[in-house]
Design a protein around this motif. Sequence first.
Motif, PDB file in Angstrom:
ATOM      1  N   ILE A 115      26.358  44.034  -3.767  1.00  0.00           N
ATOM      2  CA  ILE A 115      25.662  44.970  -2.884  1.00  0.00           C
ATOM      3  C   ILE A 115      26.676  45.970  -2.354  1.00  0.00           C
ATOM      4  O   ILE A 115      27.735  45.587  -1.825  1.00  0.00           O
ATOM      5  CB  ILE A 115      24.974  44.240  -1.715  1.00  0.00           C
ATOM      6  N   ASN A 116      26.352  47.264  -2.508  1.00  0.00           N
ATOM      7  CA  ASN A 116      27.213  48.350  -2.022  1.00  0.00           C
ATOM      8  C   ASN A 116      28.649  48.215  -2.541  1.00  0.00           C
ATOM      9  O   ASN A 116      29.627  48.333  -1.802  1.00  0.00           O
ATOM     10  CB  ASN A 116      27.209  48.396  -0.490  1.00  0.00           C
ATOM     11  N   MET A 117      28.782  47.946  -3.823  1.00  0.00           N
ATOM     12  CA  MET A 117      30.077  47.889  -4.519  1.00  0.00           C
ATOM     13  C   MET A 117      30.929  46.685  -4.140  1.00  0.00           C
ATOM     14  O   MET A 117      32.104  46.622  -4.504  1.00  0.00           O
ATOM     15  CB  MET A 117      30.889  49.173  -4.278  1.00  0.00           C
ATOM     16  N   GLY A 118      30.364  45.757  -3.418  1.00  0.00           N
ATOM     17  CA  GLY A 118      31.043  44.483  -3.253  1.00  0.00           C
ATOM     18  C   GLY A 118      30.567  43.554  -4.354  1.00  0.00           C
ATOM     19  O   GLY A 118      29.454  43.701  -4.870  1.00  0.00           O
ATOM     20  N   LEU A 119      31.404  42.573  -4.755  1.00  0.00           N
ATOM     21  CA  LEU A 119      30.999  41.677  -5.845  1.00  0.00           C
ATOM     22  C   LEU A 119      31.482  40.263  -5.555  1.00  0.00           C
ATOM     23  O   LEU A 119      32.680  40.021  -5.329  1.00  0.00           O
ATOM     24  CB  LEU A 119      31.544  42.159  -7.182  1.00  0.00           C
ATOM     25  N   VAL A 120      30.541  39.324  -5.598  1.00  0.00           N
ATOM     26  CA  VAL A 120      30.824  37.906  -5.394  1.00  0.00           C
ATOM     27  C   VAL A 120      30.229  37.142  -6.568  1.00  0.00           C
ATOM     28  O   VAL A 120      29.046  37.309  -6.892  1.00  0.00           O
ATOM     29  CB  VAL A 120      30.235  37.402  -4.060  1.00  0.00           C
ATOM     30  N   LEU A 121      31.056  36.300  -7.196  1.00  0.00           N
ATOM     31  CA  LEU A 121      30.594  35.428  -8.272  1.00  0.00           C
ATOM     32  C   LEU A 121      30.188  34.084  -7.648  1.00  0.00           C
ATOM     33  O   LEU A 121      30.954  33.481  -6.889  1.00  0.00           O
ATOM     34  CB  LEU A 121      31.704  35.229  -9.298  1.00  0.00           C
ATOM     35  N   GLU A 122      28.991  33.622  -7.981  1.00  0.00           N
ATOM     36  CA  GLU A 122      28.474  32.367  -7.436  1.00  0.00           C
ATOM     37  C   GLU A 122      28.046  31.436  -8.565  1.00  0.00           C
ATOM     38  O   GLU A 122      27.704  31.898  -9.662  1.00  0.00           O
ATOM     39  CB  GLU A 122      27.280  32.648  -6.504  1.00  0.00           C
ATOM     40  N   TRP A 123      28.042  30.131  -8.287  1.00  0.00           N
ATOM     41  CA  TRP A 123      27.631  29.150  -9.281  1.00  0.00           C
ATOM     42  C   TRP A 123      27.190  27.865  -8.574  1.00  0.00           C
ATOM     43  O   TRP A 123      27.428  27.665  -7.373  1.00  0.00           O
ATOM     44  CB  TRP A 123      28.777  28.861 -10.252  1.00  0.00           C
ATOM     45  N   ASP A 124      26.544  26.997  -9.355  1.00  0.00           N
ATOM     46  CA  ASP A 124      26.143  25.680  -8.859  1.00  0.00           C
ATOM     47  C   ASP A 124      27.078  24.636  -9.446  1.00  0.00           C
ATOM     48  O   ASP A 124      27.644  24.825 -10.541  1.00  0.00           O
ATOM     49  CB  ASP A 124      24.704  25.367  -9.254  1.00  0.00           C
ATOM     50  N   PRO A 125      27.282  23.510  -8.773  1.00  0.00           N
ATOM     51  CA  PRO A 125      28.170  22.468  -9.309  1.00  0.00           C
ATOM     52  C   PRO A 125      27.571  21.836 -10.572  1.00  0.00           C
ATOM     53  O   PRO A 125      26.359  21.915 -10.814  1.00  0.00           O
ATOM     54  CB  PRO A 125      28.251  21.460  -8.168  1.00  0.00           C
ATOM     55  N   PRO A 126      28.400  21.221 -11.397  1.00  0.00           N
ATOM     56  CA  PRO A 126      27.883  20.548 -12.605  1.00  0.00           C
ATOM     57  C   PRO A 126      26.881  19.452 -12.231  1.00  0.00           C
ATOM     58  O   PRO A 126      26.996  18.819 -11.174  1.00  0.00           O
ATOM     59  CB  PRO A 126      29.144  19.946 -13.250  1.00  0.00           C
ATOM     60  N   GLN A 127      25.932  19.248 -13.092  1.00  0.00           N
ATOM     61  CA  GLN A 127      24.943  18.213 -12.841  1.00  0.00           C
ATOM     62  C   GLN A 127      25.570  16.826 -13.026  1.00  0.00           C
ATOM     63  O   GLN A 127      26.372  16.620 -13.934  1.00  0.00           O
ATOM     64  CB  GLN A 127      23.756  18.392 -13.791  1.00  0.00           C
ATOM     65  N   ASN A 128      25.196  15.904 -12.142  1.00  0.00           N
ATOM     66  CA  ASN A 128      25.653  14.517 -12.203  1.00  0.00           C
ATOM     67  C   ASN A 128      27.176  14.397 -12.181  1.00  0.00           C
ATOM     68  O   ASN A 128      27.760  13.547 -12.856  1.00  0.00           O
ATOM     69  CB  ASN A 128      25.108  13.819 -13.467  1.00  0.00           C
ATOM     70  N   HIS A 129      27.830  15.289 -11.441  1.00  0.00           N
ATOM     71  CA  HIS A 129      29.287  15.221 -11.380  1.00  0.00           C
ATOM     72  C   HIS A 129      29.703  14.110 -10.415  1.00  0.00           C
ATOM     73  O   HIS A 129      28.996  13.780  -9.468  1.00  0.00           O
ATOM     74  CB  HIS A 129      29.875  16.561 -10.929  1.00  0.00           C
ATOM     75  N   MET A 130      30.865  13.537 -10.703  1.00  0.00           N
ATOM     76  CA  MET A 130      31.407  12.460  -9.888  1.00  0.00           C
ATOM     77  C   MET A 130      32.776  12.883  -9.362  1.00  0.00           C
ATOM     78  O   MET A 130      33.565  13.500 -10.081  1.00  0.00           O
ATOM     79  CB  MET A 130      31.547  11.172 -10.716  1.00  0.00           C
ATOM     80  N   GLY A 131      33.055  12.550  -8.113  1.00  0.00           N
ATOM     81  CA  GLY A 131      34.358  12.857  -7.547  1.00  0.00           C
ATOM     82  C   GLY A 131      34.456  14.269  -7.028  1.00  0.00           C
ATOM     83  O   GLY A 131      33.505  15.067  -7.102  1.00  0.00           O
ATOM     84  N   ASN A 132      35.639  14.599  -6.460  1.00  0.00           N
ATOM     85  CA  ASN A 132      35.877  15.921  -5.886  1.00  0.00           C
ATOM     86  C   ASN A 132      36.300  16.894  -6.979  1.00  0.00           C
ATOM     87  O   ASN A 132      37.297  16.682  -7.679  1.00  0.00           O
ATOM     88  CB  ASN A 132      36.965  15.836  -4.814  1.00  0.00           C
ATOM     89  N   LEU A 133      35.559  17.983  -7.108  1.00  0.00           N
ATOM     90  CA  LEU A 133      35.854  19.004  -8.107  1.00  0.00           C
ATOM     91  C   LEU A 133      36.438  20.244  -7.430  1.00  0.00           C
ATOM     92  O   LEU A 133      36.107  20.580  -6.291  1.00  0.00           O
ATOM     93  CB  LEU A 133      34.589  19.400  -8.870  1.00  0.00           C
ATOM     94  N   THR A 134      37.286  20.945  -8.140  1.00  0.00           N
ATOM     95  CA  THR A 134      37.745  22.279  -7.740  1.00  0.00           C
ATOM     96  C   THR A 134      37.381  23.249  -8.855  1.00  0.00           C
ATOM     97  O   THR A 134      37.040  22.844  -9.975  1.00  0.00           O
ATOM     98  CB  THR A 134      39.270  22.305  -7.508  1.00  0.00           C
ATOM     99  N   TYR A 135      37.496  24.543  -8.539  1.00  0.00           N
ATOM    100  CA  TYR A 135      37.042  25.555  -9.502  1.00  0.00           C
ATOM    101  C   TYR A 135      38.101  26.646  -9.640  1.00  0.00           C
ATOM    102  O   TYR A 135      38.869  26.943  -8.707  1.00  0.00           O
ATOM    103  CB  TYR A 135      35.716  26.163  -9.044  1.00  0.00           C
ATOM    104  N   ARG A 136      38.090  27.239 -10.826  1.00  0.00           N
ATOM    105  CA  ARG A 136      38.997  28.341 -11.145  1.00  0.00           C
ATOM    106  C   ARG A 136      38.141  29.508 -11.638  1.00  0.00           C
ATOM    107  O   ARG A 136      37.355  29.353 -12.572  1.00  0.00           O
ATOM    108  CB  ARG A 136      39.988  27.899 -12.230  1.00  0.00           C
ATOM    109  N   SER A 137      38.324  30.710 -10.982  1.00  0.00           N
ATOM    110  CA  SER A 137      37.519  31.900 -11.321  1.00  0.00           C
ATOM    111  C   SER A 137      38.444  33.031 -11.747  1.00  0.00           C
ATOM    112  O   SER A 137      39.486  33.273 -11.116  1.00  0.00           O
ATOM    113  CB  SER A 137      36.679  32.341 -10.120  1.00  0.00           C
ATOM    114  N   GLU A 138      38.038  33.744 -12.788  1.00  0.00           N
ATOM    115  CA  GLU A 138      38.853  34.818 -13.349  1.00  0.00           C
ATOM    116  C   GLU A 138      37.965  36.017 -13.722  1.00  0.00           C
ATOM    117  O   GLU A 138      36.737  35.888 -13.791  1.00  0.00           O
ATOM    118  CB  GLU A 138      39.603  34.327 -14.601  1.00  0.00           C
ATOM    119  N   TYR A 139      38.626  37.159 -13.937  1.00  0.00           N
ATOM    120  CA  TYR A 139      37.894  38.355 -14.383  1.00  0.00           C
ATOM    121  C   TYR A 139      38.711  39.103 -15.419  1.00  0.00           C
ATOM    122  O   TYR A 139      39.935  38.981 -15.495  1.00  0.00           O
ATOM    123  CB  TYR A 139      37.578  39.268 -13.199  1.00  0.00           C
TER     124      TYR A 139
END
Length: 325
Positions: free
Chosen positions: A39-63
């Motif tokens: 919105i108005n030239m701002g950009l946010v990438l969003e996602w949902d966690p993997p289904q049936n995931h176990m344990g603490n997950l972290t994420y890596r995002s790139e462009y």
Amino acid sequence: MQSTVFTISFVKLLCLTLPGMTAVSAELPSPSNIRITSINMGLVLEWDPPQNHMGNLTYRSEYKWKSIRNSYRVVCLDTTALCCDFTSHLNKFGVYTFQVRAEREGETSHWVETKEFVMDEHTTLGPPSVTLVSSGANIEVSIEDPVLRISEFKEIYNHATFNITYWKEGQEKKVKRMNGIQLHEVVLELEQWTRYCFQVWVVTERFFKQSQPSNVTCESTAKGKDRPWVMALGMFVVMAVSVPLVVLAFWHCYRVVSFLRPKVKLPGHFTVYLLDPQCSSILALQSSPQPDEVYHEVSIMPGGTETERESALWWTEHKAHNQTD
């Protein structure tokens, strides 16, 4: 003997194969429902966690910026959040691709990649800002462009117009529209003593983009201004009535003051007479002490010849005596 060797070899092969099979079966699932919110030239990438995931997950995002570099650049690393803000890394005319994956203790999921995103074309324009000012039966509508996060609005969408809708409060079905307005300030002459509500959109010529609608803003009109000739006639009537009244009031005040504080003046010949030297001496004599009057008693005698002779003799002596004094 040969069967024993074969059995041992099979067991070794199975031991070597099982770790690989375990690694494949234990591979992390990828994030799901990856999406871009811009919105108005701002950009946010969003996602949902993997289904049936176990344990603490972290994420890596790139462009990756198409036509500028072919490799991805990391923006968010080892984050537990389900989003990543890329705004400060992007250009207003850039074409980008984004990707994200899940990680846990050295294990990683497959990358999930987005489609190409063109900033100036695909971003959503937020609502304009609207201010209303009432003046009599007129309402002035002031509009401000949406505020972009990485550029000035006019630098990208220099040909933009406004669509204005307005209606009487409580009569939303009777909407009036004004499209293609190029001015940021519009004055509408409306009905007196009526409350109106407004909503505005921005429409760009570039990509023919329409912004989100502004908030509904309402304002009330008051009594309208009279036409110039009516105002001039009214002023003339007021002056024609007020001026004689003011003059008459001053005249009456003057009469009252003159009655309460009269100014008496002597006639001119009296003034000349009083200024004469002889008159001044007379006034001086009048102001000096008066001498004692000298008088003699007079006796009235009965008439007769002898009496008349005596009276004449007495009068002569009395006159001579006065002259002597």
